[in-house]
Scaffold this motif. Structure first.
Motif, PDB file in Angstrom:
ATOM      1  N   LYS A 185       0.958  -1.139  -0.027  1.00  0.00           N
ATOM      2  CA  LYS A 185       0.085   0.088  -0.117  1.00  0.00           C
ATOM      3  C   LYS A 185       0.851   1.430  -0.021  1.00  0.00           C
ATOM      4  O   LYS A 185       0.540   2.182  -0.681  1.00  0.00           O
ATOM      5  CB  LYS A 185      -0.915   0.133   1.221  1.00  0.00           C
ATOM      6  CG  LYS A 185      -1.861   0.898   1.261  1.00  0.00           C
ATOM      7  CD  LYS A 185      -2.551   0.982   2.404  1.00  0.00           C
ATOM      8  CE  LYS A 185      -3.726   2.259   2.579  1.00  0.00           C
ATOM      9  NZ  LYS A 185      -4.585   2.107   3.999  1.00  0.00           N
ATOM     10  N   GLN A 186       1.719   1.252   0.814  1.00  0.00           N
ATOM     11  CA  GLN A 186       2.692   2.311   0.659  1.00  0.00           C
ATOM     12  C   GLN A 186       3.546   2.536  -0.551  1.00  0.00           C
ATOM     13  O   GLN A 186       3.606   3.701  -1.147  1.00  0.00           O
ATOM     14  CB  GLN A 186       3.791   2.174   1.833  1.00  0.00           C
ATOM     15  CG  GLN A 186       3.236   2.406   3.354  1.00  0.00           C
ATOM     16  CD  GLN A 186       4.271   1.927   4.503  1.00  0.00           C
ATOM     17  OE1 GLN A 186       5.444   1.898   4.028  1.00  0.00           O
ATOM     18  NE2 GLN A 186       3.871   1.587   5.546  1.00  0.00           N
ATOM     19  N   ASP A 187       3.952   1.354  -1.106  1.00  0.00           N
ATOM     20  CA  ASP A 187       4.539   1.624  -2.385  1.00  0.00           C
ATOM     21  C   ASP A 187       3.689   2.188  -3.395  1.00  0.00           C
ATOM     22  O   ASP A 187       4.310   2.842  -4.138  1.00  0.00           O
ATOM     23  CB  ASP A 187       5.020   0.347  -2.827  1.00  0.00           C
ATOM     24  CG  ASP A 187       6.352  -0.328  -2.148  1.00  0.00           C
ATOM     25  OD1 ASP A 187       6.842   0.549  -1.446  1.00  0.00           O
ATOM     26  OD2 ASP A 187       6.524  -1.431  -2.094  1.00  0.00           O
ATOM     27  N   LEU A 188       2.263   1.710  -3.443  1.00  0.00           N
ATOM     28  CA  LEU A 188       1.592   2.204  -4.487  1.00  0.00           C
ATOM     29  C   LEU A 188       1.496   3.912  -4.066  1.00  0.00           C
ATOM     30  O   LEU A 188       1.093   4.498  -5.386  1.00  0.00           O
ATOM     31  CB  LEU A 188       0.210   1.596  -4.315  1.00  0.00           C
ATOM     32  CG  LEU A 188       0.022   0.110  -4.705  1.00  0.00           C
ATOM     33  CD1 LEU A 188      -1.145  -0.744  -4.423  1.00  0.00           C
ATOM     34  CD2 LEU A 188       0.327   0.083  -6.214  1.00  0.00           C
ATOM     35  N   SER A 189       1.166   3.985  -2.850  1.00  0.00           N
ATOM     36  CA  SER A 189       1.129   5.568  -2.730  1.00  0.00           C
ATOM     37  C   SER A 189       2.234   6.519  -3.282  1.00  0.00           C
ATOM     38  O   SER A 189       2.066   7.798  -3.361  1.00  0.00           O
ATOM     39  CB  SER A 189       0.877   5.834  -1.358  1.00  0.00           C
ATOM     40  OG  SER A 189       1.896   5.697  -0.536  1.00  0.00           O
ATOM     41  N   HIS A 190       3.363   5.833  -3.334  1.00  0.00           N
ATOM     42  CA  HIS A 190       4.577   6.375  -3.999  1.00  0.00           C
ATOM     43  C   HIS A 190       4.865   6.254  -5.366  1.00  0.00           C
ATOM     44  O   HIS A 190       5.985   6.525  -5.814  1.00  0.00           O
ATOM     45  CB  HIS A 190       5.843   6.115  -3.157  1.00  0.00           C
ATOM     46  CG  HIS A 190       5.827   6.797  -1.748  1.00  0.00           C
ATOM     47  ND1 HIS A 190       5.436   5.867  -0.805  1.00  0.00           N
ATOM     48  CD2 HIS A 190       6.123   7.915  -1.372  1.00  0.00           C
ATOM     49  CE1 HIS A 190       5.338   6.388   0.581  1.00  0.00           C
ATOM     50  NE2 HIS A 190       6.203   7.636   0.209  1.00  0.00           N
ATOM     51  N   GLY A 191       3.902   5.690  -6.175  1.00  0.00           N
ATOM     52  CA  GLY A 191       3.909   5.357  -7.545  1.00  0.00           C
ATOM     53  C   GLY A 191       4.770   4.158  -7.951  1.00  0.00           C
ATOM     54  O   GLY A 191       4.935   3.913  -9.082  1.00  0.00           O
ATOM     55  N   ALA A 192       4.963   3.398  -6.877  1.00  0.00           N
ATOM     56  CA  ALA A 192       5.840   2.170  -7.251  1.00  0.00           C
ATOM     57  C   ALA A 192       4.746   0.930  -7.169  1.00  0.00           C
ATOM     58  O   ALA A 192       3.570   0.901  -7.633  1.00  0.00           O
ATOM     59  CB  ALA A 192       6.865   1.910  -6.395  1.00  0.00           C
TER      60      ALA A 192
END
Length: 314
Positions: A185-192
């Motif tokens: 979820k954190q990765d998705l929020s940073h464009g990853a």
């Protein structure tokens, strides 16, 4: 030419480790003959190189066989110049070795010296009979809690299989998947938030790499560029992570056997055999192609079972 080797390896869907091994031995072969192009060489030069590995380098039978397979692949599949029979080849004699096996108490002592995610990795390898790379490349979708099984994808020899999922690991694995979901979820929020996909699945299923199901159960701590787009993806943890932790735990536990983390897989098979599991079932759980490979564990059990030393009766 080494790029051509990689192209053919990938066209045949050989594993990255096989590709790296082939490139390594082909490079060694070229340097051994003064950087001559393989097109100008053939069977006699291959024989000279392989015999050098056996007589001068004193390499094992498996290493010489790796080199032979790499060069046969080069000439047959890349250069399309088959080597033919090599009558002067001196093969290293393969030694019959019994695998190192840990007693149940030793496994318990070593696992007791491990903590956190690396302990879960080691417990899963022992509880399911996994190879190191099979454990590292597990994805969320490969865990079936309701069926109590693990689906191993593209194991050794590019084979899929199903093996056990120990009940005692259900709870810690669910906790690990919650951590993976939060990290994703954190990765998705940073464009990853991408997970590298095998073969051409990324083109066939464009959204699959961003789904939680395809994320690795034991992800890497860092993000790396993936593919032509260069977008950041999270690969799986390195094999060395659990290998190093296991060695340190073994030393702290005072176990002096020459045991590596792969010994947990040998111990899984041997302990199942001691509990009365039939050899055919163990072969399927381990993913062995030949029953003869699995039979080595019967030697570990049967040599000392129900036999007392005559010294004890003196």
């Amino acid at each position: 030419m080494l790029d051509q080797v990689s192209i053919v390896c990938r066209r045949r869907h050989l594993s990255p480790r096989t590709e790296d091994s082939y490139r390594f031995w082909i490079r060694k072969f070229i340097y051994f003959h003064g950087k001559r192009h393989p097109n100008t060489m053939g069977g006699p030069e291959v024989e000279a190189f392989l015999n050098h590995l056996a007589s001068e380098r004193h390499l094992s039978a498996s290493s010489q066989t790796q080199a032979l397979n790499a060069l046969v692949f080069l000439y047959d599949s890349v250069l399309e110049q088959p080597l033919g029979e090599m009558a002067g080849l001196k093969r290293v004699q393969r030694r019959h070795r019994v695998p190192v096996v840990l007693a149940r108490e030793e496994v318990k002592a070593i696992l007791g010296q491990m903590t956190g995610v690396v302990r879960l990795m080691a417990e899963l390898m022992y509880g399911a009979g996994l190879r190191v790379n099979e454990c590292m490349t597990l994805r969320v979708k490969d865990i079936d809690f309701s069926g109590g099984v693990l689906n191993v994808r593209s194991g050794k020899g590019a084979k899929d299989r199903t093996t056990l999922l120990p009940e005692r690991l259900h709870a810690p694995l669910k906790q690990q998947l919650l951590r993976v979901a939060e990290l994703h979820k954190q990765d998705l929020s940073h464009g990853a938030g991408l997970a590298p996909l095998p073969s051409a699945l990324a083109r066939k299923y464009p959204s699959a790499s961003t789904s939680l199901a395809w994320q690795f159960v034991f992800p890497s701590a860092v993000l790396r560029p993936w593919g032509e787009s260069g977008r950041l993806a999270r690969w799986h943890a390195s094999d060395s992570t659990v290998q190093r932790a296991f060695r340190e735990a073994r030393d702290r536990a005072g176990i002096h056997k020459h045991a590596s983390v792969h010994t947990l897989r040998h111990s899984f098979a041997t302990h199942l055999l001691a509990f009365g599991t039939d050899i055919r079932t163990i072969q399927l759980l381990l993913g062995h192609r030949s029953l003869q490979t699995t039979m080595i564990y019967t030697h570990v059990i049967e040599v000392t079972r129900n036999v007392a030393s005559p010294f004890d009766s003196l």
